[in-house]
Write a protein that holds these residues in place. Structure first.
Motif, PDB file in Angstrom:
ATOM      1  N   ALA A   1       0.849  -1.210   0.000  1.00  0.00           N
ATOM      2  CA  ALA A   1       0.000   0.000   0.000  1.00  0.00           C
ATOM      3  C   ALA A   1       0.880   1.256   0.000  1.00  0.00           C
ATOM      4  N   VAL A   2       1.915   1.257   0.843  1.00  0.00           N
ATOM      5  CA  VAL A   2       2.804   2.430   0.957  1.00  0.00           C
ATOM      6  C   VAL A   2       3.350   2.833  -0.419  1.00  0.00           C
ATOM      7  N   PHE A   3       3.754   1.838  -1.199  1.00  0.00           N
ATOM      8  CA  PHE A   3       4.399   2.149  -2.481  1.00  0.00           C
ATOM      9  C   PHE A   3       3.403   2.329  -3.632  1.00  0.00           C
TER      10      PHE A   3
ATOM     11  N   VAL B   1       9.646   3.061   9.256  1.00  0.00           N
ATOM     12  CA  VAL B   1      10.501   1.863   9.237  1.00  0.00           C
ATOM     13  C   VAL B   1       9.670   0.653   8.785  1.00  0.00           C
ATOM     14  N   PHE B   2       8.460   0.532   9.322  1.00  0.00           N
ATOM     15  CA  PHE B   2       7.583  -0.591   8.946  1.00  0.00           C
ATOM     16  C   PHE B   2       7.220  -0.503   7.454  1.00  0.00           C
ATOM     17  N   GLY B   3       7.019   0.714   6.985  1.00  0.00           N
ATOM     18  CA  GLY B   3       6.562   0.896   5.597  1.00  0.00           C
ATOM     19  C   GLY B   3       7.686   0.740   4.591  1.00  0.00           C
ATOM     20  N   ALA B   4       8.880   1.212   4.959  1.00  0.00           N
ATOM     21  CA  ALA B   4       9.985   1.248   3.975  1.00  0.00           C
ATOM     22  C   ALA B   4      10.902   0.047   4.086  1.00  0.00           C
ATOM     23  N   GLY B   5      10.775  -0.724   5.183  1.00  0.00           N
ATOM     24  CA  GLY B   5      11.818  -1.698   5.477  1.00  0.00           C
ATOM     25  C   GLY B   5      11.550  -3.135   5.077  1.00  0.00           C
ATOM     26  N   PHE B   6      10.423  -3.422   4.430  1.00  0.00           N
ATOM     27  CA  PHE B   6      10.119  -4.834   4.167  1.00  0.00           C
ATOM     28  C   PHE B   6      10.009  -5.165   2.682  1.00  0.00           C
ATOM     29  N   ASP B   7       9.005  -4.583   1.996  1.00  0.00           N
ATOM     30  CA  ASP B   7       8.881  -4.869   0.547  1.00  0.00           C
ATOM     31  C   ASP B   7      10.202  -4.614  -0.169  1.00  0.00           C
ATOM     32  N   THR B   8      10.826  -3.497   0.191  1.00  0.00           N
ATOM     33  CA  THR B   8      12.064  -3.093  -0.494  1.00  0.00           C
ATOM     34  C   THR B   8      13.166  -4.143  -0.359  1.00  0.00           C
TER      35      THR B   8
END
Ligand code: HEM
Length: 399
Positions: free
Chosen positions: A167-169, A232-239
């Motif tokens: 969702a973030v991206f 951190v939760f939004g940027a740190g996983f899918d990427t």
């Protein structure tokens, strides 16, 4: 402003067209070859397309401000701190982020990341040659184990972190059916994240706890602490999952590069850098021009909204020889822009590198070959690029 400046070429390019999203390297590459700055008429923004011009712009952070961007509207998936802040607020929040990912904290994490990478690879290869989905069974499984453990997150619900990232991206783009469908699909993840970023959920000494400590010390506000943890939760996983999955896809496509790494495991670090250059997990970032300015001889008006095209810049032939080739011993691979550039450069890049390198070191010791067993697929996503299915056979080293 000089009289000799030219107006940006006007393009009918739609970076969010389904056909473009199905082949972003090709289409963003064509845009890059039009000019260093192109006006995207359909959405009224400017795209900065080439590596050198992106660096020049982002050094000038007072003019190329982060306070606004194309398509911006407040959105619960995307907190304002730190990505939408300019100095002096940004300087404070970034110092706190860099403190939590300091060398000292990273050294503490390293043995954990290494141990779990080795354990996972041993488990996968326990019965010899194995067929698996390198996205789900390896990249996602590894990242969803090690980093949430470090963050002190519960086992239950961790898989929602990938939905959250998804969702973030897809926030920063036109508000069309694709966007709304992603926002809706992300709702359960938003609730889970919302609950887990609260102060009372943080375990003493952990990353979240350290962020709230910084608020207690008055360096940032408690709201910023919560926003930073959400970021951190939004940027740190899918990427990071995409970076590892993309790296495995690149090796499956280039067996000679795998053989090269097996012969010379010291290339692990440069191999991971080359993987994030080649398949940049973040396609673009957003800025706004605080005053009229120029880039590459092209005029950018005051108030212009801007997308900074990292993915296309990663394949800029002005910067890299044969940019569409995956070469793990490329001398300049670490000069890529896939972690951004300037004051907003990725706060979590040390974590991403540690994850990527740990899993690669564990694989290179044990795996003789990685072959595709079917057609890989990549996700359809506005701002992130990455594979979400990579069927491979991994054959262990008999030794
Ligand atoms: C391979 C994995 C990753 C990639 C490719 C990546 C990419 C990026 C890029 C391109 C930016 C700059 C955005 C801009 O200037 O507009 C950025 C910023 C950021 N990243 Fe990452 N990232 C990755 C992993 C992570 C991880 C693991 C975390 C957290 C642990 C993280 C947290 C952040 C934060 C908080 C920012 C904002 C920094 C600021 O505004 O100063 N990222 N990332």
């Amino acid at each position: 402003m000089s009289e000799t400046l030219i107006e940006a070429p006007v393009s009918q390019y739609d970076p969010f067209d389904p056909e473009v999203l199905a082949a972003v390297h090709h289409h963003d590459g064509l845009l890059r070859e039009v000019a260093p700055v192109v006006y995207i008429e359909k959405y009224d923004f400017y795209a900065i397309t080439r590596a050198e011009d992106i660096q020049k712009a982002l050094r000038n952070f007072r003019v190329f401000s982060s306070a606004d961007r194309p398509f911006y509207e407040p959105n619960p998936f995307r907190p304002n701190a730190p990505l939408m802040q300019d100095p002096p607020e940004h300087t404070q929040t970034k110092s706190v982020m860099l403190r939590i990912f300091s060398q000292e904290n990273m050294d503490k994490m390293e043995s954990y990341f290494t141990e779990h990478a080795e354990r996972l690879v041993d488990e996968l290869l326990a019965n010899g040659s194995v067929e698996l989905d390198a996205y789900k069974d390896l990249a996602a499984r590894y990242v969803l184990k090690v980093f949430p453990d470090i963050l002190g997150l519960p086992e239950e619900g961790r898989e929602l972190l990938l939905k959250f990232g998804d969702a973030v991206f897809n926030v920063l783009g036109p508000h069309n059916d694709h966007h709304f469908q992603k926002m809706e699909a992300g709702q359960p993840a938003l609730e889970w994240v919302g609950a887990n970023v609260k102060r009372e959920k943080q375990s003493e000494g952990g990353i979240g706890w350290q962020l709230y400590q910084a608020a207690d010390e008055g360096i940032i506000t408690p709201t910023e602490a919560e926003q930073l943890l959400t970021a951190v939760f939004g940027a740190g996983f899918d990427t990071t999952v995409f970076s590892i999955a993309g790296m495995l896809r690149a090796f499956a496509d280039n067996p000679k590069e795998w053989a090269k790494l097996r012969e010379n495991p010291d290339l692990v670090e440069s191999a991971f850098e080359e993987a994030v250059r080649y398949f940049a997990p973040s396609r673009y970032g957003g800025r706004v021009a605080k005053r009229e300015t120029e880039l590459g001889g092209v005029r950018i008006p005051e108030g212009a909204k801007i997308l900074v095209m990292w993915l296309g810049a990663g394949r800029d032939p002005r910067k890299w020889e044969s940019p569409d080739e995956f070469r793990i011993d490329r001398p300049s691979a670490s000069g890529h822009l896939s972690f951004g550039f300037g004051i907003h450069t990725c706060a979590g890049q040390a974590v991403a590198r540690m994850e990527g390198r740990s899993i690669l070191r564990a694989l290179v010791k044990r795996v003789a070959s990685i072959e595709l067993t079917g057609e890989p697929r990549h996700a359809i996503n506005f701002q992130a690029f990455g594979h979400d299915y990579i069927p491979v056979r991994m054959t262990p080293d008999p030794a």
